[in-house]
Design a protein around this motif. Structure first.
Motif, PDB file in Angstrom:
ATOM      1  N   UNK A   1      14.302  -7.652   1.282  1.00  0.00           N
ATOM      2  CA  UNK A   1      15.571  -6.926   1.333  1.00  0.00           C
ATOM      3  C   UNK A   1      16.176  -6.927   2.733  1.00  0.00           C
ATOM      4  N   UNK A   2      15.643  -7.736   3.618  1.00  0.00           N
ATOM      5  CA  UNK A   2      16.150  -7.829   4.985  1.00  0.00           C
ATOM      6  C   UNK A   2      16.864  -9.161   5.198  1.00  0.00           C
ATOM      7  N   UNK A   3      17.635  -9.205   6.255  1.00  0.00           N
ATOM      8  CA  UNK A   3      18.335 -10.415   6.649  1.00  0.00           C
ATOM      9  C   UNK A   3      17.940 -10.817   8.063  1.00  0.00           C
ATOM     10  N   UNK A   4      18.093 -12.088   8.351  1.00  0.00           N
ATOM     11  CA  UNK A   4      17.932 -12.580   9.706  1.00  0.00           C
ATOM     12  C   UNK A   4      19.311 -12.946  10.244  1.00  0.00           C
ATOM     13  N   UNK A   5      19.526 -12.603  11.499  1.00  0.00           N
ATOM     14  CA  UNK A   5      20.758 -12.962  12.204  1.00  0.00           C
ATOM     15  C   UNK A   5      20.382 -13.971  13.276  1.00  0.00           C
ATOM     16  N   UNK A   6      21.146 -15.071  13.345  1.00  0.00           N
ATOM     17  CA  UNK A   6      20.849 -16.127  14.308  1.00  0.00           C
ATOM     18  C   UNK A   6      22.104 -16.526  15.053  1.00  0.00           C
ATOM     19  N   UNK A   7      21.957 -16.747  16.341  1.00  0.00           N
ATOM     20  CA  UNK A   7      23.094 -17.229  17.123  1.00  0.00           C
ATOM     21  C   UNK A   7      23.497 -18.618  16.651  1.00  0.00           C
ATOM     22  N   UNK A   8      24.735 -18.962  16.871  1.00  0.00           N
ATOM     23  CA  UNK A   8      25.251 -20.254  16.435  1.00  0.00           C
ATOM     24  C   UNK A   8      24.587 -21.385  17.215  1.00  0.00           C
ATOM     25  N   UNK A   9      24.196 -22.413  16.501  1.00  0.00           N
ATOM     26  CA  UNK A   9      23.682 -23.620  17.137  1.00  0.00           C
ATOM     27  C   UNK A   9      24.869 -24.525  17.434  1.00  0.00           C
ATOM     28  N   UNK A  10      24.924 -25.044  18.657  1.00  0.00           N
ATOM     29  CA  UNK A  10      26.052 -25.886  19.033  1.00  0.00           C
ATOM     30  C   UNK A  10      26.160 -27.081  18.092  1.00  0.00           C
ATOM     31  N   UNK A  11      27.368 -27.511  17.857  1.00  0.00           N
ATOM     32  CA  UNK A  11      27.622 -28.582  16.899  1.00  0.00           C
ATOM     33  C   UNK A  11      26.815 -29.829  17.230  1.00  0.00           C
ATOM     34  N   UNK A  12      26.409 -30.512  16.205  1.00  0.00           N
ATOM     35  CA  UNK A  12      25.647 -31.735  16.411  1.00  0.00           C
ATOM     36  C   UNK A  12      25.407 -32.428  15.092  1.00  0.00           C
ATOM     37  N   UNK A  13      24.526 -33.403  15.121  1.00  0.00           N
ATOM     38  CA  UNK A  13      24.186 -34.158  13.922  1.00  0.00           C
ATOM     39  C   UNK A  13      22.928 -33.571  13.303  1.00  0.00           C
TER      40      UNK A  13
END
Length: 439
Positions: free
Chosen positions: A202-214
């Protein structure tokens, strides 16, 4: 004397994948048994994990012959249940805890932070049912928020501001139980550390954005403590925030020096969690500007989506890896023995809800596959349904069909895909105006 035929139980079987497994058995070594069908495992409104777990054990215990292997190629709940089903029979398998250290997104990030911290984003955990959910988040906007257990980007949201967060939390509260309730049932079978035990489904993880890439995925296995990677598949995204997969293409065009770094990071992590005797696939981003690689997530199974790609390029579906590791054997997998130089799984997507007006009949699909001999076409829609009726979609699009194709170049591959989609004659209609259009 040991029987030459092995009884292999396929958990969550479906006709398409069973046919690919049977095609591998040219020497008649396997006796395949369905251990619940795909529809029974994943086709309903909920995942009946208790009934599946107890029912599967009852069927296996009642089987008059030997149980030589139990395999599966689906994500939750199949991949999560496999170690629990294998353990009573002493079958080769990753441990249940090592599987959870990959599939529980927060636990996985904690373990990754211990050994490969330079290759993961900042992250934190949040209780979406708490009134102070905003105060629990230590990551600045923008970020991704998703349940600690889900599949196919279900309830994954790209959050840029307070309004986005409130929307994501509201949607999560409504939909998270689909995965959290069955996942929480399975957590009781694990020895959870103190910092993980309170963080249930019932929990969520929050993650910072990963810079664009392939983005690409390594497909590999661990056998008797030795890791092998046998293929790397590019994942091409499209749509809002580039959040929806448009196709998986094999082989990857990412430089081999970068692939080798990904392999090294993978080996460090899997060794750290003692993952052994099973297949895996692991997803990465490579930022070409910074030359940095980022680990996205790990799946403790082969990717069924990639099976036809390996068949078209290498000459065998990697169900072969799944079966042979489950039998305790080191896989003998071919390389570049297939008909084509490149292959892809295309996910035909529509952005925005609509009603299905027209789809090709079974005979028309058969005629299309006769015209495009290497194409495998699988429709998810039928006339009269709304696209919102489709299950387990990502937050920004609807997948109406998948199409597998091979070619001798990427240019030829993309043209063949356009030709096939144009020829299907699928028609949708706007829910408000009733105006028809081709997707």
């Amino acid at each position: 004397m040991e029987s030459s035929r092995k009884n292999i139980f396929v958990f969550g079987s479906d006709d398409f994948n069973l046919s690919l497994i049977r095609a591998l058995d040219t020497a008649g070594q396997y006796e395949l048994h369905s251990l619940f069908s795909y529809g029974e495992v994943k086709g309903g409104d909920e995942f009946p994990v208790k009934a599946l777990y107890e029912g599967a054990l009852a069927r296996l215990n009642a089987f008059p012959g030997t149980v030589d292997a139990i395999v599966g190629y689906w994500d939750f709940p199949v991949s999560t249940l496999l170690p629990l089903l294998r353990a009573p029979f002493g079958l080769p398998s990753p441990s249940f805890e090592s599987v959870l250290k990959c599939e529980h997104k927060y636990w996985s990030r904690l373990e990754q932070a211990r050994v490969v911290p330079d290759h993961i984003p900042d992250f934190c955990v949040v209780d979406p049912f708490s009134e102070d959910y905003r105060q629990q988040i230590s990551i600045p906007y923008p970020f991704w928020i998703k349940p600690v257990k889900a599949a196919s980007s279900y309830l994954g949201f790209n959050v840029h501001n307070d309004a986005d967060l409130d929307h994501a939390i509201a949607q999560t509260r409504r939909g998270i139980a689909r995965f959290s309730q069955p996942f929480n049932y399975l957590l009781q079978f694990a020895n959870l550390p103190e910092d993980i035990a309170p963080v249930d489904g019932n929990h969520c993880i929050v993650e910072s954005m990963i810079s664009e890439g392939r983005q690409c995925t390594l497909e590999g296995y661990v056998h008797a403590g030795e890791m092998t990677v046998y293929g790397n598949v590019d994942s091409i995204r499209e749509g809002k925030h580039h959040s929806s997969f448009s196709r998986y293409q094999y082989p990857s065009s990412i430089p081999h020096r970068v692939q080798n770094r990904m392999i090294s990071v993978t080996e460090q992590f899997l060794s750290h969690i003692d993952f052994d005797n099973g297949p895996f696939n692991i997803e990465y981003y490579w930022n070409q500007n910074s030359d940095r690689i980022w680990l996205l997530e790990i799946n403790t199974r082969i990717s069924k989506s990639h099976c036809p790609l390996f068949l078209k390029v290498d000459g065998a579906s990697h169900h072969k890896v799944m079966v042979e590791t489950a039998l305790g054997r080191k896989p003998d997998f071919p390389h570049r023995k297939g008909r084509f130089r490149v292959a892809a799984k295309f996910m035909w997507r529509v952005y925005g809800n609509a009603r299905v007006k027209k789809v090709p009949s079974a005979d028309q699909i058969a005629a299309l596959q006769e015209r495009f001999l290497d194409a495998d076409i699988q429709l998810h829609i039928k006339p009269g349904m709304a696209l919102s009726d489709l299950k387990d979609q990502d937050s920004y699009s609807y997948e109406i069909a998948i199409i597998y194709m091979g070619a001798d170049s990427q240019k030829e591959l993309l043209q063949k895909y356009r030709d096939v989609t144009d020829a299907t004659g699928i028609e949708l209609e706007d829910l408000h105006s009733g105006r028809g259009y081709n997707p």
